[in-house]
Design a protein around this motif. Structure first.
Motif, PDB file in Angstrom:
ATOM      1  N   SER A 219       0.827  -1.212   0.000  1.00  0.00           N
ATOM      2  CA  SER A 219       0.000   0.000   0.000  1.00  0.00           C
ATOM      3  C   SER A 219       0.861   1.262   0.000  1.00  0.00           C
ATOM      4  N   LEU A 220       2.027   1.204   0.664  1.00  0.00           N
ATOM      5  CA  LEU A 220       2.931   2.357   0.642  1.00  0.00           C
ATOM      6  C   LEU A 220       3.456   2.612  -0.764  1.00  0.00           C
ATOM      7  N   ARG A 221       3.748   1.550  -1.506  1.00  0.00           N
ATOM      8  CA  ARG A 221       4.218   1.726  -2.885  1.00  0.00           C
ATOM      9  C   ARG A 221       3.136   2.398  -3.736  1.00  0.00           C
ATOM     10  N   LEU A 222       1.904   1.931  -3.583  1.00  0.00           N
ATOM     11  CA  LEU A 222       0.806   2.525  -4.341  1.00  0.00           C
ATOM     12  C   LEU A 222       0.590   3.983  -3.940  1.00  0.00           C
ATOM     13  N   MET A 223       0.714   4.266  -2.641  1.00  0.00           N
ATOM     14  CA  MET A 223       0.555   5.645  -2.176  1.00  0.00           C
ATOM     15  C   MET A 223       1.644   6.544  -2.754  1.00  0.00           C
ATOM     16  N   SER A 224       2.873   6.043  -2.805  1.00  0.00           N
ATOM     17  CA  SER A 224       3.975   6.838  -3.361  1.00  0.00           C
ATOM     18  C   SER A 224       3.709   7.184  -4.819  1.00  0.00           C
ATOM     19  N   ARG A 225       3.221   6.220  -5.582  1.00  0.00           N
ATOM     20  CA  ARG A 225       2.913   6.503  -6.984  1.00  0.00           C
ATOM     21  C   ARG A 225       1.785   7.527  -7.100  1.00  0.00           C
ATOM     22  N   ALA A 226       0.785   7.405  -6.221  1.00  0.00           N
ATOM     23  CA  ALA A 226      -0.304   8.380  -6.247  1.00  0.00           C
ATOM     24  C   ALA A 226       0.191   9.779  -5.893  1.00  0.00           C
ATOM     25  N   LEU A 227       1.107   9.882  -4.929  1.00  0.00           N
ATOM     26  CA  LEU A 227       1.673  11.183  -4.562  1.00  0.00           C
ATOM     27  C   LEU A 227       2.454  11.790  -5.720  1.00  0.00           C
ATOM     28  N   MET A 228       3.229  10.965  -6.414  1.00  0.00           N
ATOM     29  CA  MET A 228       3.992  11.479  -7.550  1.00  0.00           C
ATOM     30  C   MET A 228       3.056  12.007  -8.629  1.00  0.00           C
ATOM     31  N   ARG A 229       1.991  11.272  -8.926  1.00  0.00           N
ATOM     32  CA  ARG A 229       1.037  11.751  -9.931  1.00  0.00           C
ATOM     33  C   ARG A 229       0.395  13.068  -9.491  1.00  0.00           C
ATOM     34  N   LEU A 230       0.078  13.168  -8.205  1.00  0.00           N
ATOM     35  CA  LEU A 230      -0.570  14.382  -7.715  1.00  0.00           C
ATOM     36  C   LEU A 230       0.327  15.598  -7.850  1.00  0.00           C
ATOM     37  N   PHE A 231       1.599  15.468  -7.450  1.00  0.00           N
ATOM     38  CA  PHE A 231       2.475  16.642  -7.463  1.00  0.00           C
ATOM     39  C   PHE A 231       3.041  16.930  -8.846  1.00  0.00           C
ATOM     40  N   VAL A 232       3.046  15.951  -9.733  1.00  0.00           N
ATOM     41  CA  VAL A 232       3.429  16.227 -11.115  1.00  0.00           C
ATOM     42  C   VAL A 232       2.278  16.907 -11.848  1.00  0.00           C
ATOM     43  N   LYS A 233       1.042  16.452 -11.569  1.00  0.00           N
ATOM     44  CA  LYS A 233      -0.134  17.016 -12.244  1.00  0.00           C
ATOM     45  C   LYS A 233      -1.254  17.204 -11.225  1.00  0.00           C
ATOM     46  N   PRO A 234      -1.242  18.320 -10.482  1.00  0.00           N
ATOM     47  CA  PRO A 234      -2.280  18.536  -9.465  1.00  0.00           C
ATOM     48  C   PRO A 234      -3.666  18.629 -10.099  1.00  0.00           C
ATOM     49  N   GLY A 235      -4.628  18.062  -9.414  1.00  0.00           N
ATOM     50  CA  GLY A 235      -6.005  18.110  -9.889  1.00  0.00           C
ATOM     51  C   GLY A 235      -6.917  17.414  -8.895  1.00  0.00           C
ATOM     52  N   ALA A 236      -8.220  17.663  -9.032  1.00  0.00           N
ATOM     53  CA  ALA A 236      -9.186  17.095  -8.083  1.00  0.00           C
ATOM     54  C   ALA A 236      -9.166  15.567  -8.126  1.00  0.00           C
ATOM     55  N   GLY A 237      -9.095  14.987  -9.348  1.00  0.00           N
ATOM     56  CA  GLY A 237      -9.089  13.536  -9.453  1.00  0.00           C
ATOM     57  C   GLY A 237      -7.861  12.911  -8.826  1.00  0.00           C
ATOM     58  N   ASN A 238      -6.685  13.470  -9.125  1.00  0.00           N
ATOM     59  CA  ASN A 238      -5.450  12.929  -8.542  1.00  0.00           C
ATOM     60  C   ASN A 238      -5.412  13.117  -7.030  1.00  0.00           C
ATOM     61  N   LEU A 239      -5.952  14.245  -6.544  1.00  0.00           N
ATOM     62  CA  LEU A 239      -5.983  14.465  -5.101  1.00  0.00           C
ATOM     63  C   LEU A 239      -6.906  13.448  -4.432  1.00  0.00           C
ATOM     64  N   ARG A 240      -8.060  13.201  -5.033  1.00  0.00           N
ATOM     65  CA  ARG A 240      -8.991  12.230  -4.454  1.00  0.00           C
ATOM     66  C   ARG A 240      -8.370  10.829  -4.410  1.00  0.00           C
ATOM     67  N   ARG A 241      -7.717  10.445  -5.509  1.00  0.00           N
ATOM     68  CA  ARG A 241      -7.086   9.116  -5.537  1.00  0.00           C
ATOM     69  C   ARG A 241      -5.923   9.027  -4.552  1.00  0.00           C
ATOM     70  N   CYS A 242      -5.174  10.131  -4.411  1.00  0.00           N
ATOM     71  CA  CYS A 242      -4.047  10.125  -3.482  1.00  0.00           C
ATOM     72  C   CYS A 242      -4.532   9.995  -2.038  1.00  0.00           C
ATOM     73  N   LEU A 243      -5.567  10.743  -1.691  1.00  0.00           N
ATOM     74  CA  LEU A 243      -6.113  10.658  -0.340  1.00  0.00           C
ATOM     75  C   LEU A 243      -6.645   9.258  -0.048  1.00  0.00           C
ATOM     76  N   ALA A 244      -7.287   8.644  -1.066  1.00  0.00           N
ATOM     77  CA  ALA A 244      -7.778   7.280  -0.883  1.00  0.00           C
ATOM     78  C   ALA A 244      -6.613   6.317  -0.669  1.00  0.00           C
ATOM     79  N   ALA A 245      -5.494   6.523  -1.399  1.00  0.00           N
ATOM     80  CA  ALA A 245      -4.325   5.656  -1.234  1.00  0.00           C
ATOM     81  C   ALA A 245      -3.705   5.824   0.148  1.00  0.00           C
ATOM     82  N   VAL A 246      -3.645   7.067   0.640  1.00  0.00           N
ATOM     83  CA  VAL A 246      -3.119   7.296   1.990  1.00  0.00           C
ATOM     84  C   VAL A 246      -4.024   6.624   3.021  1.00  0.00           C
ATOM     85  N   GLU A 247      -5.346   6.750   2.828  1.00  0.00           N
ATOM     86  CA  GLU A 247      -6.304   6.134   3.752  1.00  0.00           C
ATOM     87  C   GLU A 247      -6.125   4.612   3.783  1.00  0.00           C
ATOM     88  N   ARG A 248      -5.950   4.013   2.597  1.00  0.00           N
ATOM     89  CA  ARG A 248      -5.740   2.563   2.547  1.00  0.00           C
ATOM     90  C   ARG A 248      -4.462   2.176   3.273  1.00  0.00           C
TER      91      ARG A 248
END
Length: 731
Positions: free
Chosen positions: A644-673
């Protein structure tokens, strides 16, 4: 023993940059600097004439350029000027040998060289940038005057090296012997004062809330201090062998200060998000610890931190740290009786973890500060250098401006056969070189043009109406002294530096008598007109060709700031924290300078920097904790929480490379998991959870989540209008 000054009182957040600026601009220091510049220039001119050098103007101009209020600055700038001169001289001889009878190819090669040097100047830091500038325009200044006489280029290069060496020697001699003001003393004073400013800031931050603008403003000052202190440290290695022995400790001290400020920002922002700052706050049950820590730091607020103070502070922090775990365990047991929610318990654990780390890093800083008094110390062994970050596109844009200006003016010179075209092209190369590492090349070029225009009138008057009436070297010094004093005064003021540079450099170049003086009014006036025209072309180029103080560069620097999170996730762990800290602060320092006059842009860049530092440091701590976990079944690589940490790291990279509502929602869900997976892993060991290494992992995951949900970050525009306090997001 190295020790400076008494306990000088300063205001809250008094930064290194402003302290040095105020110190360097006091009347006494300014007058000393003016008279030292005058003495050095007159000595250089006298020796140039005694040695019958062809161009005394080159030597005296060198004095104007390298002379600084602090002797360390003079020495560092002189060394890089000499290196740049040698490189430029060698290239001019080589280029002339390759293209001796083809002016078009010769000028094209010269433009390519200027492009490379200007790009290097924009890419480098400190006076290394000045070395690149010198390498660029020295080749132009040697080769252009003898373009029609290739056989003279070698001797022109030799004479230029000799003239510049004489100017460097005189400037360094006068700076080091006549009322010397050392960089070492300025550095130590700044280090001592800086901690008092931070202590003031920390005490205020632990006791108050709701002053976000002030919090951001002081943080911006601390960012500039980190970059400024690295500049001073690199300069003192040229000046003082005692400071060279402490260079590693000073580097470490700067790195630890960055870590302390970042940790405090994380702690303060977590508490502020949860309403746990101030005398009436009890949400996390740790209010007594904030009060005790503020009381411990308060005696050091607003005054210099000396050796005895640093040792005493380190001992007090060690005692505080040793008693912290037992006190927190008691508070946690009391807190848990109230059946807190999961998020409230996570707030408690995360706040405690950040507090413990902050105290630990502050103690390390105090120990390093105290070690500066020793000639040698174990803390000197430090291999984590300050990492400067420069956007390649910004550097290439500076080189492109320089090459375009040189090519256009060279073409104009060839087409018009203007006798003063060589002076126009030569001066344009010098101007674009000097403005290559400026945050506003248009303004710098325009100021140089105005200074040159003013000195043209003065120079023509002195050459044709004053020089014929005087006899002897003392009278010559007397009549040129007002110009030198005025130009030096303007040069000492950052806001007027371009005017002073134009006055000094081009008065010295055109109006200081040579050993064989030729009175040619037509040629002199034409040369000045050509110079001003070339500088104005440079100003236009600075405004038109990818100007650095425009949105295209702000967007790229913002992207570079966001990609620092990717660096924190992917880079090797060794020296990662200091490299991440210094690189992020350096980017912010540049971006803030380029965005001068645009407060909204500066505020947005600063807020990106703060969230990047928060999330990046949390990720680095997660990686460290994960690397330290013992070899028990629940810690194996195949465990779900690691995946889950690996998946969260990838989600964080996507969020900070391309900020947006969808990426933020997916990143928060990955952190929650990830938080859920860690909690499920520790469930069988609930009785030992208080000492489990996974508790720290869970705390940093929770901090990442609260950082992403903070209301005052650029990511907040992508949040729901009224997120729940639990902050639970699902895919």
């Amino acid at each position: 023993m190295i020790r400076t000054g008494g306990a000088a009182r300063t205001g809250i957040g008094s930064p290194l940059k402003h302290a040095l600026k105020d110190w360097a601009q006091t009347d006494a220091v300014t007058w000393i600097y003016l008279f030292k510049a005058l003495i050095a220039s007159c000595l250089t001119l006298w020796l140039s004439m005694r040695f019958e050098l062809p161009q005394p103007a080159t030597a005296i101009t060198t004095v104007f350029i390298v002379m600084q209020p602090l002797s360390g600055h003079v020495l560092a700038k002189s060394i890089y000027r000499f290196i740049g001169t040698l490189a430029g001289s060698a290239f001019s001889v080589l280029l002339m040998a390759v293209f001796p009878q083809n002016n078009e190819l010769f000028l094209g090669g010269l433009a390519l060289w200027v492009f490379v040097c200007s790009t290097g100047a924009a890419r480098q830091r400190n006076f290394r940038a000045y070395g690149f500038v010198l390498a660029g325009y020295t080749a132009v200044m040697i080769a252009l005057p003898v373009v029609d006489h290739p056989n003279r280029v070698f001797m022109a290069a030799v004479w230029r090296v000799l003239e510049i060496s004489l100017g460097i020697g005189c400037a360094s001699l006068i700076s080091a012997t006549v009322f010397p003001l050392t960089t070492s003393s300025a550095l130590l004073k700044s280090v001592n004062v800086r901690f008092g400013s931070f202590a003031d800031f920390a005490v205020t931050g632990l006791r108050q809330t709701g002053k976000n603008d002030e919090f951001e403003r002081v943080n911006l000052r601390f960012f500039s201090e980190a970059v400024g202190l690295e500049v001073l440290r690199s300069i003192t290695t040229f000046e003082d062998p005692e400071m060279r022995r402490r260079s590693g400790r000073l580097n470490r001290l700067n790195s630890e200060f960055m870590a302390v400020t970042t940790r405090f920002n994380a702690l303060h922002q977590l508490l502020e998000r949860r309403g746990d700052v101030g005398a009436g706050a009890h949400a996390s049950g740790t209010n007594a610890e904030w009060v005790a820590l503020a009381a411990l730091i308060e005696p050091y607020a607003g005054r210099s931190l000396l050796e005895d103070d640093a040792n005493r502070l380190a001992a007090q922090l060690e005692t505080f740290k040793e008693g912290l775990p037992a006190a927190i365990r008691i508070k946690r047991s009391i807190f848990e009786r109230g059946e807190p929610s999961r998020d409230e318990l996570l707030d408690f654990n995360t706040a405690y973890e950040l507090l413990y780390r902050f105290v630990e890093e502050l103690r390390e800083y105090a120990l390093t500060h105290a070690s500066l008094a020793d000639h040698s110390h174990a803390r000197e062994d430090w291999s984590e250098p300050f990492v400067a970050q420069t956007n390649w596109w910004a550097s290439i844009a500076a080189g492109l401006r320089s090459a375009c200006v040189l090519l256009v003016l060279s073409w104009l010179w060839i087409v018009t056969t203007w006798p003063s075209g060589a002076a126009m092209t030569l001066v344009s190369a010098l101007t674009v070189g000097l403005s290559a590492f400026s945050t506003n090349p248009k303004r710098m070029s325009f100021q140089i043009a105005c200074g040159t225009a003013a000195t043209a009138a003065i120079g023509v008057f002195e050459v044709f109406f004053v020089y014929p009436l005087i006899d002897g070297f003392p009278l010559l010094c007397l009549v040129i002294a007002p110009v030198i004093m005025l130009g030096t005064y303007l040069l000492a003021r950052p806001q007027w530096a371009g005017y002073g540079l134009g006055m000094l450099v081009f008065f010295g170049t055109n109006s200081v008598p040579a050993n064989l003086t030729i009175y040619n009014p037509y040629g002199l006036i034409n040369d000045y007109l050509a110079m001003v025209f070339g500088m104005l072309v440079c100003a236009v180029a600075g405004a038109v060709i990818l100007p650095p103080n425009s949105p295209w560069l702000w967007r790229r620097l913002e992207r570079d700031l966001r990609r620092q999170v990717v660096f924190a996730i992917r880079a090797p762990l060794q020296a990662l924290a200091s490299g991440f800290d210094s690189g992020t602060r350096d980017l912010m320092h540049q971006a803030n300078g380029f965005a001068t006059g645009h407060p909204d842009v500066q505020r947005s860049l600063l807020r990106w920097t703060l969230v990047v530092l928060d999330v990046g440091h949390a990720i680095i701590e997660l990686r460290r904790e994960e690397a330290k976990l013992p070899d028990f079944p629940c810690y194996r690589e195949s465990e779900p929480w690691r995946q889950s940490l690996r998946l969260m790291s990838r989600a964080l990279m996507r969020l900070f490379v391309k900020p947006g509502a969808g990426n933020l929602r997916r990143c928060l869900a990955a952190v929650e998991r990830s938080i859920n997976c860690v909690q499920e892993t520790t469930e069988p060991f609930a009785s030992h959870f208080q000492t489990s290494p996974l508790r720290r992992v869970e705390s940093y995951l929770h901090f990442v989540r609260t950082s992403l949900l903070a209301p005052n970050t650029p990511l907040s525009i992508h949040l729901p209008a009224h997120p729940s306090r639990g902050n639970h997001y699902v895919s």
